[in-house]
Motif scaffolding. Structure first.
Motif, mmCIF file in Angstrom:
data_model
loop_
_atom_site.group_PDB
_atom_site.id
_atom_site.type_symbol
_atom_site.label_atom_id
_atom_site.label_comp_id
_atom_site.label_asym_id
_atom_site.label_seq_id
_atom_site.Cartn_x
_atom_site.Cartn_y
_atom_site.Cartn_z
ATOM 1 N N THR A 60 -14.645 -8.632 6.904
ATOM 2 C CA THR A 60 -14.291 -7.224 6.018
ATOM 3 C C THR A 60 -14.930 -7.068 4.835
ATOM 4 N N HIS A 61 -14.637 -5.882 4.179
ATOM 5 C CA HIS A 61 -15.347 -5.491 3.138
ATOM 6 C C HIS A 61 -15.349 -6.589 2.023
ATOM 7 N N ARG A 62 -14.489 -7.751 1.884
ATOM 8 C CA ARG A 62 -14.475 -8.943 1.097
ATOM 9 C C ARG A 62 -15.061 -10.091 1.762
ATOM 10 N N GLY A 63 -16.491 -9.741 2.444
ATOM 11 C CA GLY A 63 -16.773 -10.739 3.519
ATOM 12 C C GLY A 63 -18.013 -11.854 3.076
ATOM 13 N N ASN A 109 -17.369 -5.297 7.455
ATOM 14 C CA ASN A 109 -16.809 -3.928 7.658
ATOM 15 C C ASN A 109 -15.896 -3.371 6.661
ATOM 16 N N ALA A 110 -16.408 -2.290 6.142
ATOM 17 C CA ALA A 110 -15.863 -1.436 5.111
ATOM 18 C C ALA A 110 -14.616 -0.616 5.500
ATOM 19 N N ILE A 111 -14.321 -0.581 6.542
ATOM 20 C CA ILE A 111 -13.034 -0.036 7.146
ATOM 21 C C ILE A 111 -12.031 -1.043 7.490
ATOM 22 N N VAL A 112 -11.169 -0.874 6.586
ATOM 23 C CA VAL A 112 -9.751 -1.685 6.740
ATOM 24 C C VAL A 112 -9.187 -1.792 8.079
ATOM 25 N N GLY A 113 -9.159 -2.971 8.592
ATOM 26 C CA GLY A 113 -8.566 -3.183 10.018
ATOM 27 C C GLY A 113 -9.588 -3.109 10.974
ATOM 28 N N PHE A 139 -8.806 -10.237 8.659
ATOM 29 C CA PHE A 139 -8.157 -8.750 8.010
ATOM 30 C C PHE A 139 -7.369 -9.268 6.856
ATOM 31 N N GLY A 140 -7.146 -8.166 5.825
ATOM 32 C CA GLY A 140 -6.448 -8.552 4.562
ATOM 33 C C GLY A 140 -4.745 -8.042 4.997
ATOM 34 N N ASP A 141 -3.987 -8.345 4.123
ATOM 35 C CA ASP A 141 -2.396 -8.052 4.174
ATOM 36 C C ASP A 141 -2.315 -6.547 4.158
ATOM 37 N N GLY A 142 -3.493 -5.901 3.725
ATOM 38 C CA GLY A 142 -3.622 -4.262 3.496
ATOM 39 C C GLY A 142 -3.808 -3.657 4.942
ATOM 40 N N ALA A 143 -4.207 -4.564 5.873
ATOM 41 C CA ALA A 143 -4.507 -4.155 7.175
ATOM 42 C C ALA A 143 -3.438 -4.233 8.312
ATOM 43 N N VAL A 144 -2.371 -5.027 7.983
ATOM 44 C CA VAL A 144 -1.478 -5.413 8.872
ATOM 45 C C VAL A 144 -0.559 -4.129 9.534
ATOM 46 N N SER A 145 -0.722 -3.142 8.926
ATOM 47 C CA SER A 145 0.135 -1.948 9.446
ATOM 48 C C SER A 145 -0.677 -0.931 9.977
ATOM 49 N N GLN A 146 -2.081 -1.232 9.848
ATOM 50 C CA GLN A 146 -3.107 -0.266 10.636
ATOM 51 C C GLN A 146 -2.586 -0.157 12.121
ATOM 52 N N GLY A 147 -2.656 1.067 12.593
ATOM 53 C CA GLY A 147 -2.235 1.208 13.912
ATOM 54 C C GLY A 147 -3.347 0.425 14.939
ATOM 55 N N ASN A 169 -3.759 -13.159 3.314
ATOM 56 C CA ASN A 169 -2.848 -12.699 2.582
ATOM 57 C C ASN A 169 -3.028 -13.035 0.854
ATOM 58 N N ASN A 170 -3.522 -12.189 0.387
ATOM 59 C CA ASN A 170 -4.096 -12.583 -1.077
ATOM 60 C C ASN A 170 -3.261 -11.718 -1.980
ATOM 61 N N GLY A 171 -2.052 -11.363 -1.495
ATOM 62 C CA GLY A 171 -1.142 -10.895 -2.479
ATOM 63 C C GLY A 171 -1.279 -9.516 -2.728
ATOM 64 N N PHE A 172 -2.515 -8.631 -2.858
ATOM 65 C CA PHE A 172 -2.744 -7.398 -2.885
ATOM 66 C C PHE A 172 -3.563 -6.529 -1.911
ATOM 67 N N ALA A 173 -3.154 -5.361 -1.836
ATOM 68 C CA ALA A 173 -4.173 -4.397 -1.215
ATOM 69 C C ALA A 173 -4.582 -3.270 -2.370
ATOM 70 N N THR A 174 -5.905 -3.578 -2.781
ATOM 71 C CA THR A 174 -6.398 -3.038 -4.051
ATOM 72 C C THR A 174 -5.228 -3.306 -5.242
ATOM 73 N N THR A 175 -4.462 -2.325 -5.646
ATOM 74 C CA THR A 175 -3.588 -2.718 -6.805
ATOM 75 C C THR A 175 -1.969 -2.877 -6.121
ATOM 76 N N ALA A 237 -11.082 -9.161 -9.570
ATOM 77 C CA ALA A 237 -10.809 -7.825 -9.174
ATOM 78 C C ALA A 237 -10.580 -7.551 -7.838
ATOM 79 N N HIS A 238 -10.076 -6.238 -7.553
ATOM 80 C CA HIS A 238 -10.091 -5.811 -6.188
ATOM 81 C C HIS A 238 -11.775 -5.780 -5.859
ATOM 82 N N HIS A 239 -12.227 -4.945 -6.839
ATOM 83 C CA HIS A 239 -13.651 -4.401 -6.979
ATOM 84 C C HIS A 239 -14.403 -4.719 -8.120
HETATM 85 C C1 LIG Z 1 -8.956 2.657 6.868
HETATM 86 C C2 LIG Z 1 -9.382 2.629 5.328
HETATM 87 N N1 LIG Z 1 -8.402 2.862 4.509
HETATM 88 C C3 LIG Z 1 -8.641 2.635 2.974
HETATM 89 C C4 LIG Z 1 -9.609 1.873 2.721
HETATM 90 C C5 LIG Z 1 -9.951 1.780 1.355
HETATM 91 N N2 LIG Z 1 -9.607 0.489 0.980
HETATM 92 C C6 LIG Z 1 -10.752 -0.363 0.830
HETATM 93 S S1 LIG Z 1 -10.138 -1.876 0.566
HETATM 94 C C7 LIG Z 1 -8.434 -1.641 0.663
HETATM 95 C C8 LIG Z 1 -7.473 -2.497 0.380
HETATM 96 C C9 LIG Z 1 -7.345 -3.808 1.532
HETATM 97 O O1 LIG Z 1 -6.718 -4.734 1.141
HETATM 98 P P1 LIG Z 1 -6.334 -5.896 2.221
HETATM 99 O O2 LIG Z 1 -6.659 -5.335 3.350
HETATM 100 O O3 LIG Z 1 -5.224 -6.608 1.749
HETATM 101 O O4 LIG Z 1 -7.555 -6.713 1.727
HETATM 102 P P2 LIG Z 1 -8.179 -7.367 0.350
HETATM 103 O O5 LIG Z 1 -8.990 -6.004 -0.555
HETATM 104 O O6 LIG Z 1 -6.890 -7.563 -0.357
HETATM 105 O O7 LIG Z 1 -9.192 -8.057 0.610
HETATM 106 C C10 LIG Z 1 -8.734 -0.182 0.890
HETATM 107 C C11 LIG Z 1 -7.079 0.453 0.804
HETATM 108 C C12 LIG Z 1 -10.666 1.600 3.803
HETATM 109 N N3 LIG Z 1 -11.974 0.925 3.070
HETATM 110 N N4 LIG Z 1 -10.448 1.964 4.766
#
Ligand SMILES: Cc1ncc(C[n+]2csc(CCOP(=O)(O)OP(=O)(O)O)c2C)c(N)n1
Length: 321
Positions: A60-63, A109-113, A139-147, A169-175, A237-239
């Motif tokens: 992921t972006h936090r990789g 990968n910078a694209i969530v999911g 993948f993060g908790d923020g990805a679990v509803s991505q199609g 599942n780290n509790g947050f997707a960004t904020t 931080a998220h970032h």
């Molecule tokens: C498809 C897509 N939507 C939105 C973003 C912007 N974005 C980058 S990180 C992030 C939050 C992701 O949260 P989570 O998946 O829980 O991972 P965490 O950051 O907590 O590790 C968002 C919305 C993105 N990079 N890709």
């Protein structure tokens, strides 16, 4: 490495790598910032310890933690973050696109999911090629509803692909808090596709390793995907932009409670103090060398800016149009 010392070395390496990388963000050596993996080290360490060298991961972006735990050279990784020609990807990928195919690291990968279907495709390809290979994706908790993630769960289960789905599942997707964004549960999504799921303590490398090993074994036996939800807390931080902007979305009390379960301390307490100190010292040396290597390495030559953008030399199968 599956023993306690090996797991500790990995969590400590990731912790110190992230702390050193944050220093390099602050002094401008790393441009654009990073998504720190602090607090989640046990997930990378435990999951990668369950894999064989020939297995593959997508990240992921936090990789950074995943890439290091799968065996990437910390010096070339630090150089990649700093955009240097000596980096894992010649400085062109940076923090969010680090890859090393020779180690089965198919890319952050910078694209969530987006890493989920890529790993599942790799699992499909491995099975078609008759390889005894497992793909593991984060993948993060923020990805679990991505199609695309849910569509991939469906195909992975339908085709019984050898893929392990690791939700961090780290509790947050960004904020945004999980409870404000996720209907139902993460594990419940897997159940809807007939995928076995476990929800485990993502701060303990041993626990993560045990859960992942069961999922890997199942995948390798041809029984299909499993989901492992690892619950942890994002310490930082998220970032790194947050370090200056300081948005307030969690209280000091919450952060104190969340950071109380520290993966490095949990695993470190399992070693004798002298053994732990030896590993700490060795990790410091590795990172000192990595930081020096990154600082001293040259940037890529601008004349080559258009190179390596597209794959070349791809073989076209006989009969393909
Ligand atoms: C498809 C897509 N939507 C939105 C973003 C912007 N974005 C980058 S990180 C992030 C939050 C992701 O949260 P989570 O998946 O829980 O991972 P965490 O950051 O907590 O590790 C968002 C919305 C993105 N990079 N890709």
């Amino acid at each position: 490495m599956t023993d306690d010392a090996g797991l500790y070395r990995t969590v400590r390496l990731i912790r110190r790598f992230e702390e050193r990388a944050i220093e390099l963000v602050r002094d401008g050596t790393i441009v654009g910032g990073i998504h720190p993996y602090l607090g989640q080290e046990a997930i990378a360490a435990g999951t990668c310890a369950a894999l064989r060298p020939g297995d593959v991961i997508t990240s992921t972006h936090r990789g950074h933690g995943h890439v290091l735990a799968k065996g990437a050279d910390p010096a070339r990784m630090m150089a990649e973050l700093a955009g240097r020609a000596t980096g894992l990807n010649r400085g062109r990928g940076g923090s969010m696109h680090a890859a090393d195919f020779s180690l089965g690291i198919l890319g952050a990968n910078a694209i969530v999911g987006a890493a989920v279907p890529i790993a599942t495709g790799a699992a499909w390809a491995a099975r078609r090629a008759g390889l005894d290979r497992v793909a593991l994706t984060y993948f993060g908790d923020g990805a679990v509803s991505q199609g695309v993630v849910l569509e991939t769960f469906n195909l992975a289960a339908l085709w019984k692909l050898p893929v392990v789905l690791v939700c961090e599942n780290n509790g947050f997707a960004t904020t945004t808090r999980v409870a404000d964004a996720v209907a139902g549960t993460v594990a419940g999504r897997a159940a809807a596709f007939g995928i076995p799921a476990s929800t485990v303590d993502g701060t303990d490398p041993r626990v993560v390793l045990a859960a992942t090993a069961a999922a890997v074994e199942r995948a390798r036996a041809g029984e299909g995907p499993s989901l492992v939800e690892c619950v942890a807390y994002r310490f930082d931080a998220h970032h790194t932009w947050e370090h200056a902007a300081r948005p307030r979305y969690r209280t000091d009390a919450e952060v104190a409670a969340g950071t109380a379960r520290d993966p490095v301390e949990i695993q470190g307490a399992r070693l004798d103090p002298a053994g732990r100190a030896r590993i700490d010292a060795e990790v410091e040396d590795v990172l000192e060398a990595a930081v020096r290597f990154a600082r001293q390495s040259p940037p890529p030559d601008p004349a080559g800016a258009l190179e390596h953008l597209y794959a070349d030399g791809l073989r076209v199968r006989a009969g393909a149009a």
